[in-house]
Design a protein around this motif. Structure first.
Motif, PDB file in Angstrom:
ATOM      1  N   GLU A 150       0.826  -1.221   0.000  1.00 19.09           N
ATOM      2  CA  GLU A 150       0.000   0.000   0.000  1.00 19.09           C
ATOM      3  C   GLU A 150       0.855   1.264   0.000  1.00 19.09           C
ATOM      4  O   GLU A 150       0.526   2.245  -0.649  1.00 19.09           O
ATOM      5  N   ASP A 151       1.960   1.216   0.741  1.00 21.03           N
ATOM      6  CA  ASP A 151       2.801   2.424   0.866  1.00 21.03           C
ATOM      7  C   ASP A 151       3.785   2.589  -0.298  1.00 21.03           C
ATOM      8  O   ASP A 151       4.652   3.462  -0.264  1.00 21.03           O
ATOM      9  N   GLY A 152       3.665   1.723  -1.309  1.00 22.39           N
ATOM     10  CA  GLY A 152       4.498   1.877  -2.494  1.00 22.39           C
ATOM     11  C   GLY A 152       5.808   1.110  -2.442  1.00 22.39           C
ATOM     12  O   GLY A 152       6.512   1.017  -3.446  1.00 22.39           O
ATOM     13  N   THR A 153       6.144   0.544  -1.294  1.00 20.03           N
ATOM     14  CA  THR A 153       7.389  -0.235  -1.220  1.00 20.03           C
ATOM     15  C   THR A 153       7.143  -1.630  -1.802  1.00 20.03           C
ATOM     16  O   THR A 153       6.025  -2.150  -1.752  1.00 20.03           O
ATOM     17  N   GLY A 154       8.187  -2.211  -2.362  1.00 19.72           N
ATOM     18  CA  GLY A 154       8.055  -3.525  -2.966  1.00 19.72           C
ATOM     19  C   GLY A 154       8.516  -4.623  -2.024  1.00 19.72           C
ATOM     20  O   GLY A 154       9.328  -4.383  -1.134  1.00 19.72           O
ATOM     21  N   SER A 155       7.982  -5.820  -2.209  1.00 19.39           N
ATOM     22  CA  SER A 155       8.501  -6.953  -1.432  1.00 19.39           C
ATOM     23  C   SER A 155       8.211  -8.249  -2.172  1.00 19.39           C
ATOM     24  O   SER A 155       7.287  -8.325  -2.988  1.00 19.39           O
ATOM     25  N   PHE A 156       9.020  -9.259  -1.888  1.00 16.64           N
ATOM     26  CA  PHE A 156       8.814 -10.564  -2.497  1.00 16.64           C
ATOM     27  C   PHE A 156       7.872 -11.381  -1.613  1.00 16.64           C
ATOM     28  O   PHE A 156       7.948 -11.323  -0.395  1.00 16.64           O
ATOM     29  N   ALA A 157       6.964 -12.112  -2.235  1.00 15.06           N
ATOM     30  CA  ALA A 157       5.996 -12.927  -1.494  1.00 15.06           C
ATOM     31  C   ALA A 157       5.926 -14.308  -2.135  1.00 15.06           C
ATOM     32  O   ALA A 157       6.111 -14.431  -3.352  1.00 15.06           O
ATOM     33  N   PRO A 158       5.646 -15.356  -1.346  1.00 18.45           N
ATOM     34  CA  PRO A 158       5.511 -16.695  -1.941  1.00 18.45           C
ATOM     35  C   PRO A 158       4.358 -16.718  -2.947  1.00 18.45           C
ATOM     36  O   PRO A 158       3.356 -16.025  -2.742  1.00 18.45           O
ATOM     37  N   THR A 159       4.494 -17.487  -4.001  1.00 19.49           N
ATOM     38  CA  THR A 159       3.411 -17.603  -4.984  1.00 19.49           C
ATOM     39  C   THR A 159       2.228 -18.333  -4.351  1.00 19.49           C
ATOM     40  O   THR A 159       2.394 -19.138  -3.438  1.00 19.49           O
ATOM     41  N   SER A 160       1.031 -18.042  -4.868  1.00 14.71           N
ATOM     42  CA  SER A 160      -0.196 -18.632  -4.315  1.00 14.71           C
ATOM     43  C   SER A 160      -0.453 -20.016  -4.897  1.00 14.71           C
ATOM     44  O   SER A 160       0.059 -20.363  -5.962  1.00 14.71           O
ATOM     45  N   GLU A 161      -1.337 -20.761  -4.201  1.00  9.05           N
ATOM     46  CA  GLU A 161      -1.705 -22.088  -4.703  1.00  9.05           C
ATOM     47  C   GLU A 161      -2.495 -21.952  -6.005  1.00  9.05           C
ATOM     48  O   GLU A 161      -3.470 -21.197  -6.059  1.00  9.05           O
ATOM     49  N   PRO A 162      -2.089 -22.678  -7.045  1.00  3.96           N
ATOM     50  CA  PRO A 162      -2.815 -22.579  -8.328  1.00  3.96           C
ATOM     51  C   PRO A 162      -3.935 -23.616  -8.421  1.00  3.96           C
ATOM     52  O   PRO A 162      -4.060 -24.485  -7.563  1.00  3.96           O
ATOM     53  N   ARG A 163      -4.700 -23.516  -9.482  1.00  2.00           N
ATOM     54  CA  ARG A 163      -5.626 -24.611  -9.828  1.00  2.00           C
ATOM     55  C   ARG A 163      -5.304 -25.069 -11.240  1.00  2.00           C
ATOM     56  O   ARG A 163      -4.991 -24.246 -12.119  1.00  2.00           O
ATOM     57  N   ALA A 164      -5.360 -26.378 -11.442  1.00  2.00           N
ATOM     58  CA  ALA A 164      -5.071 -26.928 -12.768  1.00  2.00           C
ATOM     59  C   ALA A 164      -6.197 -26.565 -13.719  1.00  2.00           C
ATOM     60  O   ALA A 164      -7.378 -26.728 -13.388  1.00  2.00           O
ATOM     61  N   LEU A 165      -5.844 -26.063 -14.889  1.00  8.73           N
ATOM     62  CA  LEU A 165      -6.850 -25.744 -15.899  1.00  8.73           C
ATOM     63  C   LEU A 165      -7.571 -27.008 -16.351  1.00  8.73           C
ATOM     64  O   LEU A 165      -6.955 -28.068 -16.538  1.00  8.73           O
ATOM     65  N   GLU A 166      -8.885 -26.896 -16.566  1.00  8.03           N
ATOM     66  CA  GLU A 166      -9.616 -27.963 -17.251  1.00  8.03           C
ATOM     67  C   GLU A 166      -9.205 -27.922 -18.725  1.00  8.03           C
ATOM     68  O   GLU A 166      -8.975 -26.829 -19.267  1.00  8.03           O
ATOM     69  N   ALA A 167      -9.150 -29.067 -19.368  1.00 11.78           N
ATOM     70  CA  ALA A 167      -8.809 -29.076 -20.801  1.00 11.78           C
ATOM     71  C   ALA A 167      -9.763 -28.168 -21.579  1.00 11.78           C
ATOM     72  O   ALA A 167      -9.368 -27.492 -22.537  1.00 11.78           O
ATOM     73  N   SER A 168     -11.007 -28.106 -21.124  1.00 10.03           N
ATOM     74  CA  SER A 168     -12.006 -27.299 -21.843  1.00 10.03           C
ATOM     75  C   SER A 168     -11.747 -25.793 -21.720  1.00 10.03           C
ATOM     76  O   SER A 168     -12.320 -25.006 -22.468  1.00 10.03           O
ATOM     77  N   GLU A 169     -10.887 -25.392 -20.791  1.00  9.67           N
ATOM     78  CA  GLU A 169     -10.578 -23.959 -20.635  1.00  9.67           C
ATOM     79  C   GLU A 169      -9.419 -23.530 -21.531  1.00  9.67           C
ATOM     80  O   GLU A 169      -9.179 -22.337 -21.714  1.00  9.67           O
ATOM     81  N   ILE A 170      -8.674 -24.483 -22.035  1.00 10.90           N
ATOM     82  CA  ILE A 170      -7.440 -24.141 -22.758  1.00 10.90           C
ATOM     83  C   ILE A 170      -7.710 -23.361 -24.052  1.00 10.90           C
ATOM     84  O   ILE A 170      -7.018 -22.387 -24.332  1.00 10.90           O
ATOM     85  N   PRO A 171      -8.738 -23.734 -24.819  1.00  9.00           N
ATOM     86  CA  PRO A 171      -9.005 -22.913 -26.018  1.00  9.00           C
ATOM     87  C   PRO A 171      -9.219 -21.432 -25.695  1.00  9.00           C
ATOM     88  O   PRO A 171      -8.843 -20.564 -26.479  1.00  9.00           O
ATOM     89  N   GLY A 172      -9.769 -21.134 -24.555  1.00 11.33           N
ATOM     90  CA  GLY A 172      -9.970 -19.736 -24.162  1.00 11.33           C
ATOM     91  C   GLY A 172      -8.643 -19.025 -23.950  1.00 11.33           C
ATOM     92  O   GLY A 172      -8.491 -17.844 -24.315  1.00 11.33           O
ATOM     93  N   ILE A 173      -7.675 -19.726 -23.387  1.00 12.61           N
ATOM     94  CA  ILE A 173      -6.362 -19.101 -23.166  1.00 12.61           C
ATOM     95  C   ILE A 173      -5.621 -18.952 -24.495  1.00 12.61           C
ATOM     96  O   ILE A 173      -4.963 -17.940 -24.744  1.00 12.61           O
ATOM     97  N   VAL A 174      -5.772 -19.943 -25.357  1.00 14.60           N
ATOM     98  CA  VAL A 174      -5.166 -19.842 -26.692  1.00 14.60           C
ATOM     99  C   VAL A 174      -5.748 -18.631 -27.427  1.00 14.60           C
ATOM    100  O   VAL A 174      -5.022 -17.865 -28.066  1.00 14.60           O
ATOM    101  N   GLU A 175      -7.033 -18.430 -27.269  1.00 12.08           N
ATOM    102  CA  GLU A 175      -7.685 -17.253 -27.876  1.00 12.08           C
ATOM    103  C   GLU A 175      -7.145 -15.948 -27.268  1.00 12.08           C
ATOM    104  O   GLU A 175      -6.960 -14.950 -27.989  1.00 12.08           O
ATOM    105  N   ASP A 176      -6.831 -15.965 -25.985  1.00 10.25           N
ATOM    106  CA  ASP A 176      -6.215 -14.781 -25.363  1.00 10.25           C
ATOM    107  C   ASP A 176      -4.871 -14.463 -26.031  1.00 10.25           C
ATOM    108  O   ASP A 176      -4.529 -13.294 -26.237  1.00 10.25           O
ATOM    109  N   TYR A 177      -4.102 -15.507 -26.333  1.00  5.01           N
ATOM    110  CA  TYR A 177      -2.824 -15.295 -27.032  1.00  5.01           C
ATOM    111  C   TYR A 177      -3.058 -14.691 -28.420  1.00  5.01           C
ATOM    112  O   TYR A 177      -2.333 -13.799 -28.849  1.00  5.01           O
TER     113      TYR A 177
END
Ligand code: 8OZ
Length: 373
Positions: free
Chosen positions: A133-160
């Motif tokens: 909030e105060d504008g300073t930067g810091s490193f943080a652990p990455t968050s837990e992801p979720r595996a994409l469903e195969a049916s979602e992949i065409p949407g990401i390809v379309e984003d590309y």
């Protein structure tokens, strides 16, 4: 004159030398929008044969770090247009690195605070960079992801596809697909990350499927001769691992040989670190990788990166081991790197403290030779 400094081309992009400015994350685009400072930074470095921009998120879902630029909002694309105009006005060439971070992200950066997406549900042992909030930067652990469903992949390809079109409309000479360093595409490629049992996991063919869907749609949209791709066969960056990288990357380059691409960009060793880094019990054979590409008919410029200095770059291009050499950190501290390499002039030192985030200091204030005291 040494070949390194002579004109060449990558696909349809004419280059005034064989020296490339590698993509470099700098976290200086608040709101994901390129600003005046970014325009000035790239303008100063336009004497490179080719600039590859810092990694640029194709969507908000593809964002993983604070203050990195995007390729999706109107404001960001207008900002990039000012960057490409400035580089072109100096006679330079510039492609944008298209980025989806996958699991190397944080909930707070994701749409509606959701989970980052990946090939897997497993969290990366890695860090991301956030601005408080105060504008300073810091490193943080990455968050837990979720595996994409195969049916979602065409949407990401379309984003590309959309982002590639937007990039060309913003004046870029082409794009580089970021398939390296443990980000989304690499999260599919690497056996140490991809734990899927569907058509996107398991065999070499399946793990490379997403990459080829992306390459296919982008080359159809903007043409293969302005499309490049970056791979990092052995890097451990962002918790990526594959003890047996040769077969999958051979398969990848053999597949890429079917397209008339502008360039193949290979990070040799550990990104930003040991050039001789290896995973598994055998060193990776980069010469064999290139031979496999060419044997299958591949004609793109072969670009290499990681720890090159003047002599290694000159020898590499002179001997034909590669066509283009990408320099990273030396371009941060030397806006006129090409001239310095030509003259064999000393290089400015890099200030590590100002690499990520901040303002003009350590960004646009490194002196060129003619302005140095
Ligand atoms: C350094 C810091 C943050 C991101 C990469 C885009 O490794 C990056 C990156 C590098 O490709």
């Amino acid at each position: 004159m040494t070949k390194l400094f002579q004109p060449t081309e990558a696909g349809d992009i004419a280059l005034r030398n064989h020296i490339v400015m590698a993509p470099l994350t700098r976290n200086r685009s608040p709101g994901a929008i390129p600003n005046d400072l970014n325009v000035e930074y790239y303008r100063q470095r336009a004497s490179a044969g080719l600039i590859i921009t810092e990694a640029t998120a194709i969507t908000q879902q593809g964002q993983g770090y604070a203050d990195v630029p995007g390729l999706y909002s109107k404001e960001a694309l207008d900002g990039w247009k000012r960057v490409t105009d400035a580089v072109h006005a100096e006679g330079g060439k510039i492609v944008v690195q298209m980025w989806h971070v996958g699991r190397i992200s944080h909930n707070t950066l994701q749409p509606n605070g959701g989970k980052p997406v990946s090939s897997t549900n497993t969290v990366a042992k890695s860090k991301t960079y956030l601005v408080n909030e105060d504008g300073t930067g810091s490193f943080a652990p990455t968050s837990e992801p979720r595996a994409l469903e195969a049916s979602e992949i065409p949407g990401i390809v379309e984003d590309y596809r959309k982002a590639a079109r937007a990039a060309i409309d913003a004046g870029f000479d082409g794009v580089e697909i970021h398939a390296a360093n443990g980000y989304l595409i690499d999260q599919f490629l690497r056996s140490g990350i991809n734990d899927r049992t569907d058509q996107y996991g398991g065999s070499v063919e399946n793990r490379a499927r997403f990459l080829f869907e992306v390459v296919d749609v982008i080359t159809k949209e903007i043409g293969p001769r302005r499309t490049g791709i970056r791979i990092s066969p052995v890097t451990p960056a962002n918790d990526s691992s594959d003890p047996d990288a040769q077969p999958i990357f051979t398969y990848v380059v053999e597949g890429l040989a079917r397209y008339d691409l502008a360039f193949i960009h290979v990070i040799e060793g550990a990104t930003g670190g040991d050039r001789n880094y290896q995973q598994g019990d055998k060193p990776f054979d980069y010469a064999a990788l290139r031979a496999a590409y060419e044997k299958t008919g591949g004609k793109a410029s072969w670009m290499v990166n990681n720890g090159y200095d003047r002599n290694l770059a000159i020898d590499t291009v002179e001997s034909g081991r590669a066509d283009l050499v990408a320099f990273g950190k030396p371009f941060i501290s030397n806006p006129d790197l090409v001239e310095r390499l030509k003259d064999n002039a000393p290089l400015n030192d890099l200030d590590q403290a100002t690499l990520y985030g901040g303002g003009p200091k350590g960004y646009v204030d490194y002196p060129a030779l003619d302005t140095a005291a």
